[in-house]
Design a protein around this motif. Structure first.
Motif, PDB file in Angstrom:
ATOM      1  N   ILE A 105       0.827  -1.209   0.000  1.00 61.23           N
ATOM      2  CA  ILE A 105       0.000   0.000   0.000  1.00 61.23           C
ATOM      3  C   ILE A 105       0.858   1.254   0.000  1.00 61.23           C
ATOM      4  CG2 ILE A 105      -1.533   1.358   1.492  1.00 61.23           C
ATOM      5  CD1 ILE A 105      -3.133  -1.050   1.916  1.00 61.23           C
ATOM      6  N   ILE A 106       1.948   1.209   0.771  1.00 68.36           N
ATOM      7  CA  ILE A 106       2.705   2.463   0.875  1.00 68.36           C
ATOM      8  C   ILE A 106       3.738   2.634  -0.231  1.00 68.36           C
ATOM      9  CG2 ILE A 106       2.287   2.855   3.323  1.00 68.36           C
ATOM     10  CD1 ILE A 106       4.887   1.644   3.896  1.00 68.36           C
ATOM     11  N   LYS A 107       3.699   1.737  -1.207  1.00 66.61           N
ATOM     12  CA  LYS A 107       4.557   1.968  -2.384  1.00 66.61           C
ATOM     13  C   LYS A 107       3.934   3.031  -3.295  1.00 66.61           C
ATOM     14  CE  LYS A 107       7.229  -2.265  -2.721  1.00 66.61           C
ATOM     15  NZ  LYS A 107       6.593  -3.473  -2.157  1.00 66.61           N
ATOM     16  N   ALA A 108       2.645   3.302  -3.107  1.00 65.29           N
ATOM     17  CA  ALA A 108       1.951   4.254  -3.984  1.00 65.29           C
ATOM     18  C   ALA A 108       1.951   5.644  -3.353  1.00 65.29           C
ATOM     19  CB  ALA A 108       0.526   3.783  -4.219  1.00 65.29           C
ATOM     20  N   PRO A 109       2.413   6.673  -4.088  1.00 67.92           N
ATOM     21  CA  PRO A 109       2.614   8.003  -3.501  1.00 67.92           C
ATOM     22  C   PRO A 109       1.358   8.630  -2.908  1.00 67.92           C
ATOM     23  CG  PRO A 109       2.903   8.044  -5.893  1.00 67.92           C
ATOM     24  CD  PRO A 109       2.838   6.619  -5.492  1.00 67.92           C
ATOM     25  N   ASN A 110       0.213   8.440  -3.563  1.00 69.08           N
ATOM     26  CA  ASN A 110      -1.005   9.064  -3.013  1.00 69.08           C
ATOM     27  C   ASN A 110      -1.484   8.364  -1.753  1.00 69.08           C
ATOM     28  OD1 ASN A 110      -1.835  11.285  -4.953  1.00 69.08           O
ATOM     29  ND2 ASN A 110      -1.433   9.584  -6.326  1.00 69.08           N
ATOM     30  N   ASN A 111      -1.244   7.053  -1.662  1.00 68.15           N
ATOM     31  CA  ASN A 111      -1.594   6.345  -0.426  1.00 68.15           C
ATOM     32  C   ASN A 111      -0.787   6.884   0.748  1.00 68.15           C
ATOM     33  OD1 ASN A 111      -3.318   4.728  -1.859  1.00 68.15           O
ATOM     34  ND2 ASN A 111      -1.993   2.935  -1.898  1.00 68.15           N
ATOM     35  N   VAL A 112       0.499   7.165   0.500  1.00 61.92           N
ATOM     36  CA  VAL A 112       1.363   7.674   1.569  1.00 61.92           C
ATOM     37  C   VAL A 112       0.799   8.998   2.088  1.00 61.92           C
ATOM     38  CG1 VAL A 112       3.670   8.571   2.113  1.00 61.92           C
ATOM     39  CG2 VAL A 112       3.437   6.506   0.730  1.00 61.92           C
ATOM     40  N   LEU A 113       0.401   9.885   1.161  1.00 59.80           N
ATOM     41  CA  LEU A 113      -0.182  11.161   1.590  1.00 59.80           C
ATOM     42  C   LEU A 113      -1.507  10.943   2.308  1.00 59.80           C
ATOM     43  CD1 LEU A 113       0.672  13.561  -1.367  1.00 59.80           C
ATOM     44  CD2 LEU A 113       1.254  13.937   1.022  1.00 59.80           C
ATOM     45  N   ALA A 114      -2.333  10.035   1.781  1.00 59.21           N
ATOM     46  CA  ALA A 114      -3.629   9.758   2.422  1.00 59.21           C
ATOM     47  C   ALA A 114      -3.429   9.349   3.875  1.00 59.21           C
ATOM     48  CB  ALA A 114      -4.364   8.658   1.652  1.00 59.21           C
ATOM     49  N   ILE A 115      -2.447   8.465   4.100  1.00 60.65           N
ATOM     50  CA  ILE A 115      -2.173   8.000   5.471  1.00 60.65           C
ATOM     51  C   ILE A 115      -1.707   9.167   6.338  1.00 60.65           C
ATOM     52  CG2 ILE A 115      -0.646   6.529   6.860  1.00 60.65           C
ATOM     53  CD1 ILE A 115      -0.707   4.612   4.265  1.00 60.65           C
ATOM     54  N   GLU A 116      -0.873  10.039   5.772  1.00 56.52           N
ATOM     55  CA  GLU A 116      -0.415  11.214   6.530  1.00 56.52           C
ATOM     56  C   GLU A 116      -1.577  12.155   6.881  1.00 56.52           C
ATOM     57  OE1 GLU A 116       2.328  11.772   8.047  1.00 56.52           O
ATOM     58  OE2 GLU A 116       3.551  10.196   7.156  1.00 56.52           O
ATOM     59  N   TYR A 117      -2.531  12.308   5.953  1.00 53.18           N
ATOM     60  CA  TYR A 117      -3.693  13.168   6.252  1.00 53.18           C
ATOM     61  C   TYR A 117      -4.497  12.579   7.417  1.00 53.18           C
ATOM     62  CZ  TYR A 117      -2.787  15.093   1.550  1.00 53.18           C
ATOM     63  OH  TYR A 117      -2.215  15.647   0.438  1.00 53.18           O
ATOM     64  N   ILE A 118      -4.685  11.269   7.377  1.00 54.67           N
ATOM     65  CA  ILE A 118      -5.456  10.619   8.446  1.00 54.67           C
ATOM     66  C   ILE A 118      -4.694  10.758   9.766  1.00 54.67           C
ATOM     67  CG2 ILE A 118      -6.392   8.414   9.277  1.00 54.67           C
ATOM     68  CD1 ILE A 118      -6.705   7.588   6.280  1.00 54.67           C
ATOM     69  N   LYS A 119      -3.385  10.523   9.701  1.00 50.69           N
ATOM     70  CA  LYS A 119      -2.539  10.607  10.894  1.00 50.69           C
ATOM     71  C   LYS A 119      -2.612  12.011  11.506  1.00 50.69           C
ATOM     72  CE  LYS A 119       2.259  10.557  11.206  1.00 50.69           C
ATOM     73  NZ  LYS A 119       3.519  10.152  10.570  1.00 50.69           N
TER      74      LYS A 119
END
Length: 410
Positions: free
Chosen positions: A159-173
């Motif tokens: 999941i975290i290989k994809a750049p937008n997923n990484v940002l999505a997780i950061e927004y949630i965090k």
């Protein structure tokens, strides 16, 4: 009746039909009345100047379905995912949004939330990431290793290989850390991959569109841009006869490196011991920014991280600028204002509501004085905006004093 507002973090560099689709879906899936976006200004998270200025990009976004665009302040708009997301969520919180929407490659919200919660509440996760980074591994790789160690049976690392997923997780965090009680609305990306540079005219990525514009604007033609966005790009070209990119700043960056020297480089945000000497000693060997970046890249310092560091050098963004604001999970809480770039009538209602709850609204320069606002962010923005226009023959100076928010009539 409580106003339902869906918030989005964006760069719109430039605004295209994929963005238009995301705005439409965010509204549909959330059932909200209006959309408010926080957008990077003249410099963006990839570590480069935006291809056209912030007001034109914001105006195109209002025509494309947003109701209000506010600016994500410098220096955060051009930093790593964590700093970028924290600042963006801080800004959206001032607008009383009820939902937060983001584009991602994997729209399984449960999984994205799980990863965010692990990072916030599992101390061992944070410690493991720090250890990995010390070993010289990049942040995404360190996070991936940490997750597979904590939860070996899960599919987290894909999941975290994809750049937008990484940002999505950061927004949630960041939403969890900043105590935001809104609902999350993931929108699955359609069309090309984030970094796909081929132009087909159908949902091309912003990278492909920028590459097409910069390579040969005269024959550039992509059905992936909205009409208004294309208008704005043409208008920018008529005014400046070219577009902005990091390569235009190569010699300004060299000049900055020479003038601050190796010790000064250590004060620039995100440069750690050792990299300063390499940055300094490699400067006269390249006439092209990409080659220079490649000469500095390593396992620890990814291509995009080096780009951001070079931009920090150009703009003079130092550890103090960032540290001052990242303390105690309260980013610049004394800065209780938002800077408006563009809005329509619904956007005006969002602003009215924010104002009634104590957020100062900046539409033009005079609003800073009126609201007794600390000018340090304004000064940095003013300086960086002046730098943004340096490569053009038709330069602008002190735009920040004269440009007002763009009102788009419905």
């Amino acid at each position: 009746k409580k106003m339902k507002i869906v918030g989005i973090v964006a760069e719109y560099n430039p605004f295209h039909k994929g963005h238009e689709y995301q705005l439409k879906m965010a509204k549909e899936l959330s059932g909200c009345d209006c959309v408010a976006a926080v957008m990077s200004g003249n410099f963006v998270q990839r570590g480069e100047p935006a291809i056209i200025d912030k007001y034109k990009r914001a105006e195109a976004a209002i025509y494309g379905g947003a109701d209000l665009i506010i600016e994500l302040p410098i220096p955060y708009c051009c930093q790593n995912a964590e700093v970028f997301a924290r600042a963006a969520i801080t800004e959206l919180k001032k607008l009383n949004i009820t939902h937060l929407s983001f584009g991602c490659e994997n729209s399984d919200l449960k999984l994205l939330k799980e990863i965010a919660l692990l990072q916030v509440y599992d101390k061992s996760c944070g410690n493991f990431i720090k250890e990995e980074i010390k070993r010289g591994i990049s942040y995404p790789a360190a996070l991936s290793n940490a997750l597979s160690k904590i939860s070996p049976d899960s599919d987290f690392s894909n999941i975290i290989k994809a750049p937008n997923n990484v940002l999505a997780i950061e927004y949630i965090k960041s939403s969890i850390i900043l105590d935001c009680s809104w609902s999350f609305v993931p929108v699955k990306r359609i069309g090309k991959n984030h970094n796909d540079e081929n132009i087909s005219g159908h949902f091309d990525s912003a990278s492909a569109i920028r590459k097409g514009i910069l390579t040969d604007f005269k024959s550039f033609n992509s059905g992936s841009l909205t009409n208004k966005s294309m208008d704005m790009i043409n208008r920018f070209y008529d005014e400046y006869h070219s577009f902005n990119c990091l390569n235009s700043f190569l010699y300004y960056i060299y000049y900055q490196i020479l003038s601050i020297g190796t010790d000064g480089l250590n004060n620039i945000y995100d440069i750690s011991e050792g990299l300063n000497n390499k940055i300094y000693s490699n400067i006269f060997r390249f006439n092209n920014i990409d080659e220079y970046i490649m000469s500095l890249k390593s396992k620890r310092y990814t291509y995009s991280r080096i780009r951001r560091i070079l931009l920090n050098i150009l703009l003079g963004i130092n550890n103090e600028n960032i540290r001052k604001y990242m303390l105690t999970n309260k980013i610049y809480s004394d800065n209780n204002y938002i800077k408006v770039l563009a809005f329509n009538d619904k956007g005006r209602q969002i602003l009215r509501k924010a104002k009634s709850e104590g957020t100062a609204v900046i539409n033009s320069y005079s609003d800073y004085k009126k609201n007794c606002i600390d000018m340090s962010t304004f000064k940095l923005t003013d300086k960086t905006t002046n730098i943004y226009y340096l490569p053009f023959s038709n330069r602008k100076i002190n735009e920040e004093f004269y440009n007002n928010a763009v009102y788009v009539q419905d």
